[in-house]
Design a protein around this motif. Structure first.
Motif, PDB file in Angstrom:
ATOM      1  N   SER A 148       0.863  -1.181   0.000  1.00  0.00           N
ATOM      2  CA  SER A 148       0.000   0.000   0.000  1.00  0.00           C
ATOM      3  C   SER A 148       0.895   1.225   0.000  1.00  0.00           C
ATOM      4  CB  SER A 148      -0.921  -0.001   1.230  1.00  0.00           C
ATOM      5  OG  SER A 148      -1.732   1.156   1.263  1.00  0.00           O
ATOM      6  N   LEU A 149       0.958   1.923  -1.132  1.00  0.00           N
ATOM      7  CA  LEU A 149       1.866   3.050  -1.288  1.00  0.00           C
ATOM      8  C   LEU A 149       1.081   4.341  -1.448  1.00  0.00           C
ATOM      9  CD1 LEU A 149       4.509   1.483  -3.716  1.00  0.00           C
ATOM     10  CD2 LEU A 149       4.456   1.453  -1.212  1.00  0.00           C
ATOM     11  N   ASP A 150       1.525   5.369  -0.772  1.00  0.00           N
ATOM     12  CA  ASP A 150       0.828   6.645  -0.721  1.00  0.00           C
ATOM     13  C   ASP A 150       0.631   7.215  -2.122  1.00  0.00           C
ATOM     14  OD1 ASP A 150      -0.357   8.859   0.444  1.00  0.00           O
ATOM     15  OD2 ASP A 150       1.539   9.932   0.641  1.00  0.00           O
ATOM     16  N   GLY A 151      -0.620   7.565  -2.439  1.00  0.00           N
ATOM     17  CA  GLY A 151      -0.923   8.213  -3.701  1.00  0.00           C
ATOM     18  C   GLY A 151      -0.990   7.287  -4.895  1.00  0.00           C
ATOM     19  N   MET A 152      -0.950   5.973  -4.667  1.00  0.00           N
ATOM     20  CA  MET A 152      -0.955   5.025  -5.775  1.00  0.00           C
ATOM     21  C   MET A 152      -2.070   4.013  -5.603  1.00  0.00           C
ATOM     22  SD  MET A 152       3.109   4.211  -6.354  1.00  0.00           S
ATOM     23  CE  MET A 152       2.821   3.590  -8.014  1.00  0.00           C
ATOM     24  N   SER A 153      -2.695   3.637  -6.703  1.00  0.00           N
ATOM     25  CA  SER A 153      -3.627   2.518  -6.663  1.00  0.00           C
ATOM     26  C   SER A 153      -2.837   1.232  -6.443  1.00  0.00           C
ATOM     27  CB  SER A 153      -4.405   2.421  -7.974  1.00  0.00           C
ATOM     28  OG  SER A 153      -3.539   2.016  -9.030  1.00  0.00           O
ATOM     29  N   VAL A 202       1.742  -2.344  -7.795  1.00  0.00           N
ATOM     30  CA  VAL A 202       2.251  -3.627  -8.296  1.00  0.00           C
ATOM     31  C   VAL A 202       3.158  -3.404  -9.504  1.00  0.00           C
ATOM     32  CG1 VAL A 202       1.573  -5.783  -9.433  1.00  0.00           C
ATOM     33  CG2 VAL A 202       0.360  -5.023  -7.383  1.00  0.00           C
ATOM     34  N   LYS A 203       2.749  -2.521 -10.406  1.00  0.00           N
ATOM     35  CA  LYS A 203       3.568  -2.237 -11.590  1.00  0.00           C
ATOM     36  C   LYS A 203       4.913  -1.624 -11.199  1.00  0.00           C
ATOM     37  CE  LYS A 203      -0.273  -1.559 -14.837  1.00  0.00           C
ATOM     38  NZ  LYS A 203      -0.975  -0.562 -15.685  1.00  0.00           N
ATOM     39  N   LEU A 204       4.892  -0.692 -10.218  1.00  0.00           N
ATOM     40  CA  LEU A 204       6.135  -0.078  -9.762  1.00  0.00           C
ATOM     41  C   LEU A 204       7.083  -1.133  -9.204  1.00  0.00           C
ATOM     42  CD1 LEU A 204       7.914   2.370  -9.007  1.00  0.00           C
ATOM     43  CD2 LEU A 204       6.645   2.471  -6.838  1.00  0.00           C
ATOM     44  N   ARG A 205       6.567  -1.989  -8.352  1.00  0.00           N
ATOM     45  CA  ARG A 205       7.435  -3.019  -7.762  1.00  0.00           C
ATOM     46  C   ARG A 205       7.964  -3.984  -8.820  1.00  0.00           C
ATOM     47  NH1 ARG A 205       8.340   0.232  -4.335  1.00  0.00           N
ATOM     48  NH2 ARG A 205       7.706   0.053  -2.143  1.00  0.00           N
ATOM     49  N   ARG A 206       7.152  -4.300  -9.797  1.00  0.00           N
ATOM     50  CA  ARG A 206       7.624  -5.173 -10.881  1.00  0.00           C
ATOM     51  C   ARG A 206       8.781  -4.511 -11.625  1.00  0.00           C
ATOM     52  NH1 ARG A 206       3.187  -5.402 -14.048  1.00  0.00           N
ATOM     53  NH2 ARG A 206       2.321  -7.119 -12.822  1.00  0.00           N
ATOM     54  N   LYS A 207       8.676  -3.214 -11.879  1.00  0.00           N
ATOM     55  CA  LYS A 207       9.741  -2.489 -12.574  1.00  0.00           C
ATOM     56  C   LYS A 207      11.004  -2.418 -11.721  1.00  0.00           C
ATOM     57  CE  LYS A 207      10.747   2.001 -14.714  1.00  0.00           C
ATOM     58  NZ  LYS A 207      10.193   3.346 -15.049  1.00  0.00           N
ATOM     59  N   GLN A 208      10.848  -2.166 -10.415  1.00  0.00           N
ATOM     60  CA  GLN A 208      11.999  -2.029  -9.534  1.00  0.00           C
ATOM     61  C   GLN A 208      12.732  -3.351  -9.318  1.00  0.00           C
ATOM     62  OE1 GLN A 208       9.738  -0.258  -6.271  1.00  0.00           O
ATOM     63  NE2 GLN A 208      11.118   1.504  -6.322  1.00  0.00           N
ATOM     64  N   LEU A 209      11.980  -4.434  -9.190  1.00  0.00           N
ATOM     65  CA  LEU A 209      12.564  -5.721  -8.795  1.00  0.00           C
ATOM     66  C   LEU A 209      12.754  -6.682  -9.966  1.00  0.00           C
ATOM     67  CD1 LEU A 209      10.519  -6.352  -5.522  1.00  0.00           C
ATOM     68  CD2 LEU A 209      12.784  -5.293  -5.764  1.00  0.00           C
TER      69      LEU A 209
END
Length: 352
Positions: free
Chosen positions: A90-95, A100-107
């Motif tokens: 659960s990240l501030d300001g994000m659905s 999930v997309k951000l974490r996929r890109k980062q990891l």
């Protein structure tokens, strides 16, 4: 989370308490993440201070020789040498979908466990919007006071929950009544007449109803807090254990709020249960204590899991939206901590 990490937030509305049913997993998870609140006690062991880790390295457990005829891990099987890595996200300001997309890109990978929270009267999910296709749901289901279950008054509610879980399109990890050895939840022994046996009977009652309803794709996760509060003999975590035939995974919650090492947080559970059941670290996060402390702790945690082969799952508390306290548990609060977490996620040990 441990007692020392809790503050009661009286501002949460009844709508928040009911989980915003029907608004999707991002709303429900966010609403229930904030309900990890209660007393201001320090996280201490029975002795009054954090225990030191065992002097010897963690033993390689026997090959679960006493597990009996049931499948190891239930419908979500334990795979030797591999740990599933997931999160409550659960990240501030994000659905949720965007997080999930951000974490996929980062990891460079998806999470293998998707952790969501539900209240006792909520309708449990038949689907989870935005969950990665190969992820396993970990459903943390809040409990009521024991008499609401043991009286039989909740049997219809439990049976309906079982049918909904049965209709999920994949196996599911169900963590009912977690951290029961703390004093901060209404399903704790402390808030139910100091009666660990009552918790055991509730856990068994739920599983029997789920089995009767054909919810046979559920893996049951029993998940105490890393230490007990109050630290009294009657409240020892093992007094709440429902028994091997009712439990598929043994979980544990622990955070380094006071710079506790992974061994201090998790070895009591590991040493007690790892020869009988696979272990899942169901809640964990690293607090930044200044300098390189956050990335150092993540490195130590990765090494800890590497040395303990019975750990088959790790679920990070990956959030900065927790209203009850100021710590941000998401792993990317520093570029250095994000890099170390990415290295851990890419390792063979976390390829489950």
């Amino acid at each position: 989370m441990t007692a020392g990490q809790r503050r009661r937030d009286e501002s949460v509305s009844r709508r928040g308490l009911l989980g915003l049913t029907g608004l999707g997993v991002a709303s429900a998870a966010g609403a229930f993440g904030m309900w990890k609140a209660a007393s201001r006690e320090s996280p201490v062991t029975v002795s009054g201070t954090p225990t030191a880790p065992p002097s010897s390295p963690a033993p390689t457990p026997p090959p679960f020789a006493d597990r009996g005829p049931w499948k190891l891990g239930g419908s979500v099987p334990f795979v030797a040498g591999r740990a599933m890595l997931g999160s409550y996200l659960s990240l501030d300001g994000m659905s949720y979908r965007d997080a999930v997309k951000l974490r996929r890109k980062q990891l460079g990978r998806d999470q293998r466990i998707t952790h969501v929270f539900y209240a006792w009267p909520d309708r449990l999910p038949t689907r989870i919007e935005g969950m990665p296709r190969k992820s396993v749901p970990l459903v943390s289901w809040r409990g009521p006071r024991y008499d609401k279950i043991l009286s039989g008054d909740s049997d219809d509610l439990i049976a309906a929950a079982a049918r909904r879980i049965r209709d999920l399109d994949r196996p599911v990890l169900l963590r009912w009544g977690w951290e029961m050895n703390g004093r901060w939840y209404e399903w704790s022994g402390f808030q139910n007449g100091r009666d660990p046996e009552g918790y055991v009977n509730c856990f068994r009652h739920l599983r029997k109803i789920f089995d009767a309803e054909g919810a046979d794709r559920v893996s049951w996760v029993w998940s105490p807090n890393w230490n007990s509060a109050p630290p009294d003999a009657w409240n020892r975590m093992e007094a709440y254990y429902p028994g091997d035939k009712y439990v598929d995974w043994v979980g544990v919650s622990g955070y380094n709020l006071n710079q506790e090492s992974p061994a201090v947080l998790f070895d009591p559970v590991y040493h007690r249960y790892s020869a009988r059941k696979p272990i899942m670290i169901t809640e964990v996060g690293a607090k930044d204590h200044g300098g390189t402390s956050k990335e150092d702790w993540i490195k130590a945690f990765a090494a800890y899991v590497e040395q303990r082969p019975a750990i088959g799952g790790v679920v990070w508390f990956d959030t900065d939206t927790h209203d009850a306290y100021t710590e941000h548990w998401r792993f990317d609060t520093r570029a250095e901590s994000a890099a170390v977490f990415r290295q851990m996620a890419a390792s063979q040990r976390f390829s489950g």
